[in-house]
Design a protein around this motif. Structure first.
Motif, PDB file in Angstrom:
ATOM      1  N   ILE A 169     -61.149 -19.961  -7.530  1.00 25.75           N
ATOM      2  CA  ILE A 169     -61.646 -20.283  -9.565  1.00 25.75           C
ATOM      3  C   ILE A 169     -62.012 -18.407  -9.669  1.00 25.75           C
ATOM      4  CG2 ILE A 169     -63.343 -21.076 -10.985  1.00 25.75           C
ATOM      5  CD1 ILE A 169     -62.793 -23.831  -8.896  1.00 25.75           C
ATOM      6  N   GLU A 170     -61.517 -18.183 -10.727  1.00 28.05           N
ATOM      7  CA  GLU A 170     -62.233 -17.021 -11.755  1.00 28.05           C
ATOM      8  C   GLU A 170     -63.618 -17.188 -11.950  1.00 28.05           C
ATOM      9  OE1 GLU A 170     -60.971 -14.052 -11.316  1.00 28.05           O
ATOM     10  OE2 GLU A 170     -58.835 -14.329 -10.232  1.00 28.05           O
ATOM     11  N   TRP A 171     -64.408 -16.793 -11.515  1.00 19.74           N
ATOM     12  CA  TRP A 171     -65.983 -17.302 -11.863  1.00 19.74           C
ATOM     13  C   TRP A 171     -66.253 -15.568 -12.823  1.00 19.74           C
ATOM     14  CZ3 TRP A 171     -68.379 -21.235 -10.785  1.00 19.74           C
ATOM     15  CH2 TRP A 171     -68.246 -21.745  -9.876  1.00 19.74           C
ATOM     16  N   ASP A 172     -66.982 -15.961 -13.948  1.00 17.64           N
ATOM     17  CA  ASP A 172     -66.673 -15.303 -15.006  1.00 17.64           C
ATOM     18  C   ASP A 172     -68.615 -14.930 -14.923  1.00 17.64           C
ATOM     19  OD1 ASP A 172     -67.738 -14.386 -17.768  1.00 17.64           O
ATOM     20  OD2 ASP A 172     -65.042 -14.699 -18.211  1.00 17.64           O
ATOM     21  N   LEU A 213     -71.469 -17.631 -17.474  1.00 17.92           N
ATOM     22  CA  LEU A 213     -72.879 -18.354 -16.642  1.00 17.92           C
ATOM     23  C   LEU A 213     -73.748 -18.035 -17.022  1.00 17.92           C
ATOM     24  CD1 LEU A 213     -70.823 -17.692 -13.071  1.00 17.92           C
ATOM     25  CD2 LEU A 213     -71.114 -20.010 -13.595  1.00 17.92           C
ATOM     26  N   LEU A 235     -65.444 -21.532 -20.046  1.00 14.08           N
ATOM     27  CA  LEU A 235     -65.725 -22.090 -18.707  1.00 14.08           C
ATOM     28  C   LEU A 235     -65.704 -23.490 -18.002  1.00 14.08           C
ATOM     29  CD1 LEU A 235     -67.513 -20.840 -16.439  1.00 14.08           C
ATOM     30  CD2 LEU A 235     -70.147 -21.487 -17.259  1.00 14.08           C
ATOM     31  N   GLN A 284     -62.235 -23.222 -17.545  1.00 13.79           N
ATOM     32  CA  GLN A 284     -62.084 -22.750 -15.966  1.00 13.79           C
ATOM     33  C   GLN A 284     -62.063 -23.608 -14.953  1.00 13.79           C
ATOM     34  OE1 GLN A 284     -63.980 -18.859 -17.093  1.00 13.79           O
ATOM     35  NE2 GLN A 284     -62.466 -17.997 -18.364  1.00 13.79           N
ATOM     36  N   LEU A 285     -63.436 -23.368 -14.779  1.00  7.45           N
ATOM     37  CA  LEU A 285     -63.473 -24.618 -13.712  1.00  7.45           C
ATOM     38  C   LEU A 285     -63.262 -25.981 -13.203  1.00  7.45           C
ATOM     39  CD1 LEU A 285     -67.930 -24.363 -14.059  1.00  7.45           C
ATOM     40  CD2 LEU A 285     -65.624 -22.744 -12.848  1.00  7.45           C
ATOM     41  N   VAL A 318     -73.359 -25.850 -10.362  1.00 15.91           N
ATOM     42  CA  VAL A 318     -72.921 -24.828 -10.748  1.00 15.91           C
ATOM     43  C   VAL A 318     -73.849 -23.613 -10.884  1.00 15.91           C
ATOM     44  CG1 VAL A 318     -71.768 -23.659 -12.430  1.00 15.91           C
ATOM     45  CG2 VAL A 318     -70.550 -25.542 -11.693  1.00 15.91           C
ATOM     46  N   HIS A 377     -75.409 -22.440  -7.577  1.00 19.65           N
ATOM     47  CA  HIS A 377     -74.892 -21.546  -6.815  1.00 19.65           C
ATOM     48  C   HIS A 377     -75.212 -20.118  -7.868  1.00 19.65           C
ATOM     49  CE1 HIS A 377     -73.386 -23.898  -3.807  1.00 19.65           C
ATOM     50  NE2 HIS A 377     -73.130 -24.772  -4.669  1.00 19.65           N
ATOM     51  N   ALA A 378     -75.312 -20.055  -9.093  1.00 20.91           N
ATOM     52  CA  ALA A 378     -74.959 -18.785 -10.347  1.00 20.91           C
ATOM     53  C   ALA A 378     -76.663 -18.034  -9.540  1.00 20.91           C
ATOM     54  CB  ALA A 378     -75.289 -19.588 -11.157  1.00 20.91           C
TER      55      ALA A 378
END
Length: 297
Positions: A2-5, A9, A42, A45-46, A67, A70-71
């Protein structure tokens, strides 16, 4: 993968803190529609739902809370990276923005700033007087770098956003009118003043502290007058209008009323500093924390 933004976040984290899309938009200087759009993107994406409708409000889903757990670690690591990069680029120079409650400004912050001017003239400190709730909102938002508050009014030590540093234990003394019958007593307990008239705020932290201390000593204080500022409280005590609990940080700088150290029951409050998790090693912030510890000592 996954591309995390990170930006999205941060919006999700702010929504979790503020509770509504409107409040999130105000905190981040965005429009509510932009906040909603970013969170929708978001979620896409997730591949999970992040929000559920709850009347006119929204509620974070279990996936959103997962999420965010972890963020929190991601944001702490980014703060650490910022701190190390700041040390590499700026050395001992930098700016530290402090949010502090009113009593702490003259007792801790001013001496710390004076010491920093001598030891690290490249560190510039900007001070903002705040209540505890506001200071932690500002700290979380990145508007201040360090928050000073009473431990009782700070987020829990388990809050993943912040690192807490204990600065001092501040005893509470009692201020008496100069002609009070007990002003020269060899020993004085809080319970000895159960029949006196008391001066403290009508609401807020100091009202709670006064009531809690007196109740622990076995009585409910009779409130004769209400005031929130120490200048007003001590002036009324000096005029014989009542007695008051006063933190040592204030009483050590007081002339006028008879200030007595309590024997036996010695109520205290604890003062802490808090920074965003991962940021404490930034050189300027580390110097400021050291200066505050020394001022507290």
């Amino acid at each position: 993968m996954i591309e995390w933004d990170i930006k999205k976040l941060r919006i999700l984290r702010t929504l979790a803190e503020r509770g509504t899309v409107t409040a999130t938009a105000e905190a981040l200087h965005m429009t509510p529609s932009a906040v909603s759009q970013q969170l929708t993107n978001l979620a896409r994406q997730l591949g999970v739902g992040l929000l559920e409708a709850q009347g006119r409000r929204v509620r974070l889903t279990d996936a959103a809370h997962l999420v965010l757990r972890h963020a929190g670690a991601v944001f702490a690591q980014l703060e650490l990276a910022d701190a190390e990069l700041a040390g590499y680029l700026a050395g001992d120079a930098g700016e530290v923005r402090i949010g502090a409650f009113s009593t702490a400004v003259p007792a801790l912050v001013v001496p710390a700033v004076a010491a920093l001017r001598r030891s690290h003239p490249g560190v510039e400190v900007r001070v903002r007087e705040t209540e505890a709730a506001e200071s932690y909102e500002l700290l979380s938002a990145g508007t201040v770098d360090l928050a000073l508050s009473l431990a009782a009014h700070a987020p829990t030590a388990r809050d993943p956003r912040f690192t807490r540093v204990t600065l001092l234990e501040d005893p509470l003394d009692v201020a008496l009118p100069p002609d009070h019958p007990l002003s020269a007593a060899p020993e004085l307990r809080l319970a000895d003043l159960s029949g006196d008239r008391w001066i403290y705020g009508g609401s807020g932290p100091w009202s709670q502290i006064t009531r809690t201390a007196c109740e622990a000593a076995g009585f409910v204080p009779e409130q004769a007058h209400s005031a929130s500022g120490w200048t007003a409280i001590l002036a009324m005590v000096e005029a014989g209008m009542g007695v008051a609990l006063v933190p040592r940080m204030v009483s050590s700088r007081t002339a006028g009323p008879a200030v007595r150290v309590l024997s036996g029951d010695r109520p205290t409050r604890h003062v802490i500093a808090a920074v965003r998790r991962g940021s404490a090693s930034a050189p300027a912030l580390a110097h400021a924390l050291t200066a505050l510890r020394e001022a507290a000592a």
